[in-house]
Design a protein around this motif. Structure first.
Motif, mmCIF file in Angstrom:
data_model
loop_
_atom_site.group_PDB
_atom_site.id
_atom_site.type_symbol
_atom_site.label_atom_id
_atom_site.label_comp_id
_atom_site.label_asym_id
_atom_site.label_seq_id
_atom_site.Cartn_x
_atom_site.Cartn_y
_atom_site.Cartn_z
ATOM 1 N N ILE A 126 -1.883 6.385 -5.141
ATOM 2 C CA ILE A 126 -1.753 6.517 -3.537
ATOM 3 C C ILE A 126 -0.266 6.144 -3.150
ATOM 4 O O ILE A 126 0.102 5.447 -4.400
ATOM 5 N N ASP A 127 -0.219 6.159 -2.020
ATOM 6 C CA ASP A 127 1.637 6.135 -1.379
ATOM 7 C C ASP A 127 1.712 4.892 -0.828
ATOM 8 O O ASP A 127 0.338 4.031 -0.620
ATOM 9 N N THR A 128 2.317 4.354 -1.281
ATOM 10 C CA THR A 128 2.349 2.798 -0.594
ATOM 11 C C THR A 128 2.247 2.413 0.099
ATOM 12 O O THR A 128 1.441 0.632 0.932
ATOM 13 N N ALA A 129 2.580 3.304 1.389
ATOM 14 C CA ALA A 129 2.483 2.369 2.834
ATOM 15 C C ALA A 129 0.558 3.254 3.226
ATOM 16 O O ALA A 129 -0.202 2.252 3.620
ATOM 17 N N SER A 130 0.242 3.771 2.172
ATOM 18 C CA SER A 130 -0.896 4.224 2.328
ATOM 19 C C SER A 130 -1.593 2.553 1.525
ATOM 20 O O SER A 130 -3.686 2.104 2.098
ATOM 21 N N LEU A 131 -1.525 2.800 0.690
ATOM 22 C CA LEU A 131 -1.970 1.115 -0.089
ATOM 23 C C LEU A 131 -1.873 -0.063 1.279
ATOM 24 O O LEU A 131 -3.021 -0.350 1.203
ATOM 25 N N GLY A 132 -1.396 -0.046 2.131
ATOM 26 C CA GLY A 132 -0.688 -1.249 2.977
ATOM 27 C C GLY A 132 -2.175 -0.931 3.857
ATOM 28 O O GLY A 132 -3.160 -1.708 4.096
ATOM 29 N N HIS A 133 -1.941 -0.118 4.284
ATOM 30 C CA HIS A 133 -3.457 0.330 4.828
ATOM 31 C C HIS A 133 -4.809 -0.023 4.273
ATOM 32 O O HIS A 133 -5.613 -0.407 5.113
ATOM 33 N N ALA A 134 -4.149 0.713 3.024
ATOM 34 C CA ALA A 134 -5.877 0.529 2.498
ATOM 35 C C ALA A 134 -6.431 -0.978 2.694
ATOM 36 O O ALA A 134 -7.667 -1.386 2.782
ATOM 37 N N LEU A 135 -5.424 -1.801 2.324
ATOM 38 C CA LEU A 135 -5.508 -3.396 2.153
ATOM 39 C C LEU A 135 -5.961 -3.645 2.972
ATOM 40 O O LEU A 135 -6.955 -5.373 3.738
ATOM 41 N N GLU A 136 -5.493 -4.005 4.502
ATOM 42 C CA GLU A 136 -5.536 -3.624 5.567
ATOM 43 C C GLU A 136 -7.199 -3.595 6.459
ATOM 44 O O GLU A 136 -8.117 -4.145 6.464
ATOM 45 N N HIS A 137 -7.840 -1.956 5.765
ATOM 46 C CA HIS A 137 -9.051 -1.808 6.266
ATOM 47 C C HIS A 137 -9.848 -2.697 4.826
ATOM 48 O O HIS A 137 -10.851 -3.181 5.619
ATOM 49 N N LEU A 138 -9.714 -2.939 3.968
ATOM 50 C CA LEU A 138 -10.282 -3.722 2.991
ATOM 51 C C LEU A 138 -10.092 -5.396 3.055
ATOM 52 O O LEU A 138 -10.518 -6.405 2.956
ATOM 53 N N ARG A 139 -9.471 -5.568 4.657
ATOM 54 C CA ARG A 139 -9.446 -7.235 4.919
ATOM 55 C C ARG A 139 -8.483 -7.556 4.435
ATOM 56 O O ARG A 139 -9.032 -9.131 4.249
ATOM 57 N N ALA A 140 -8.018 -7.470 3.610
ATOM 58 C CA ALA A 140 -6.703 -8.175 3.089
ATOM 59 C C ALA A 140 -5.688 -9.288 4.086
ATOM 60 O O ALA A 140 -6.189 -9.200 5.298
ATOM 61 N N PRO A 141 -5.651 -10.362 3.876
ATOM 62 C CA PRO A 141 -4.901 -11.299 5.172
ATOM 63 C C PRO A 141 -3.995 -10.079 5.414
ATOM 64 O O PRO A 141 -2.509 -9.762 5.173
#
Lengths: 249, 205
Positions: A126-141
């Motif tokens: 997963i490229d790191t920017a998508s990882l950030g977006h995926a985390l936000e979509h998974l309700r990370a703080p």
């Protein structure tokens, strides 16, 4: 983020929804980390290996990491069996090197390799920017995700700056040795990067405010689950479920 | 300074994860939206610094700098270290997801300890010599604390890990010394170049 990324693959796995890969990688790693039975660990290792092969990961990037890990595992094999009680293989005085210890060290090594393989195929693709977006979509703080995205944004710039400064120092005749001069020089180079980047962060904040920043990042990547993602999730879930059943069933 | 995947027992991994999450929560609460670019920039700097190899006798080691992170970031060292370790796990696959909590604690707890114990002294320090002493203490405490946490994680995992814990501590003594010298040099440099970073109560957080 190009020069720091080791695994950039154009294969099947690259088209799977990052959220699905993140969750699968997490489940897989947790199961392997918790597993105690040889057959579960071996099956986990084998399936992680198969997933890597199916995703056609570049072997060169993987090899570097696995060599690093296994040097450590070799050290473990040399040290750990001395502190496990059991049937004696060798002894020096009261110290015994046991068969049970060797078995335990090997188990840890296979586990470690399996988890690294699983991480490589599911998450490192997963490229790191998508990882950030995926985390936000998974309700990370929210703030944690913003911090993550900003860090990723500036990592490559700072890495280049650091290489530039060290190259300049070498051009002026700096050769690292084990002495105070080296440590002082290197500390000044890193300190310079730090001071410059703090000034930069103030400019960034001012520029963001000028554009109306109010503590929110608008996500532009919206993921949507497709048929292939559902199939992927089902395949991984079946694997994980079978392994869990072998461990506890 | 990290523990690889597959070594620690489940209770240690789970406990580490829960405590680290609490630390990250406290760290995030101390941040407001305007601090985010600055804190992220510092995270990126520390990540970059951890890629720098410095020679230590016959081998070369990489810098940890968690003591310095404690001095400059305070409680935000928790989220900052979590992010740096996540990136390391994703990009280089050092450490990993299941040990992320424990590895965060290993670096962040000593950092927060440095923040609580040494930051007041640093703000009061008036001479270069005193700044150097506080910096050296921060570097030493950061690594010594990290070593203690690694050893604790191994020992709690079980008797089989006692030898590994011992080996880890012994092999990290050079790191301890280099970090002490290095952090002192770094703090004194920052004290001269950007005194507001060192002197104000909360420049970064």
């Amino acid at each position: 983020m190009t020069s720091l990324l080791l695994l950039k693959v154009d294969s099947v796995i690259g088209n799977i929804d990052p959220r699905a890969r993140l969750v699968s990688g997490f489940l897989f790693s947790v199961l392997l980390a918790v597993a105690q039975k040889w057959e579960v660990i071996a099956a986990g290792f084998l399936s992680a290996f198969l997933f890597c092969a199916a995703a056609r990961l570049p072997w060169s990037g993987l090899r570097v990491r696995l060599i690093g890990l296994n040097v450590f595992m070799l050290a473990l094999l040399l040290v750990m069996p001395w502190s496990v009680p059991g049937s004696v293989l060798w002894n020096i005085g009261n110290w015994t090197y046991t068969i049970e210890g060797v078995e335990l060290a090997l188990m840890v090594a296979v586990k470690g390799n399996a988890i690294v393989l699983a991480m490589s195929v599911f998450i490192s693709t997963i490229d790191t920017a998508s990882l950030g977006h995926a985390l936000e979509h998974l309700r990370a703080p929210r703030r944690l995700v913003h911090l993550f995205l900003f860090t990723v944004r500036y990592l490559d710039i700072l890495h280049h700056e650091s290489r530039r400064l060290f190259r300049a120092a070498r051009a002026r005749g700096f050769a690292p040795r084990t002495d105070l001069h080296t440590y002082r020089t290197v500390s000044r180079l890193i300190g310079t990067i730090m001071v410059r980047s703090l000034d930069r962060s103030e400019r960034v904040l001012a520029a963001m405010k000028a554009r109306g920043y109010c503590g929110r990042f608008y996500l532009l990547h919206h993921f949507s689950l497709r048929m292939s993602d559902a199939l992927f999730i089902m395949t991984v879930s079946v694997f994980v479920a079978v392994l869990a059943w072998m461990e506890w069933g | 300074m990290h523990i690889s995947e597959g070594i620690l027992s489940t209770p240690v991994l789970a406990g580490g994860g829960v405590i680290a999450a609490a630390g990250v929560y406290v760290g995030l609460r101390s941040l407001n939206d305007e601090d985010i670019p600055k804190t992220a920039m510092m995270t990126a700097v520390f990540f970059t610094a951890s890629l720098v190899q410095v020679p230590a006798g016959p081998v070369s080691m990489h810098l940890v700098l968690n003591g310095l992170m404690g001095l400059l970031l305070g409680w935000s060292a928790f989220p900052s270290i979590l992010i740096a370790l996540t990136l390391q796990a994703v990009i280089f696959r050092y450490g990993g997801l299941t040990v992320l909590g424990v590895n965060t604690l290993i670096m962040a707890c000593p950092a927060v300890l440095v923040h609580i114990l040494l930051s007041p002294f640093l703000r009061m320090a008036q001479s270069r010599a005193r700044v150097l002493v506080v910096g050296a203490c921060a570097g030493l405490l950061g690594i010594a604390g990290g070593m203690a946490f690694v050893a604790l994680a191994f020992v709690l995992t079980g008797r089989s890990m006692y030898g590994v814990a011992g080996l880890f501590v012994v092999t990290h003594i050079p790191v301890l010394l280099v970090e002490g010298v290095f952090t002192a040099a770094m703090v004194s440099f920052l004290w001269r170049m950007k005194p507001e970073l060192i002197e104000s109560r909360s420049y970064v957080t």
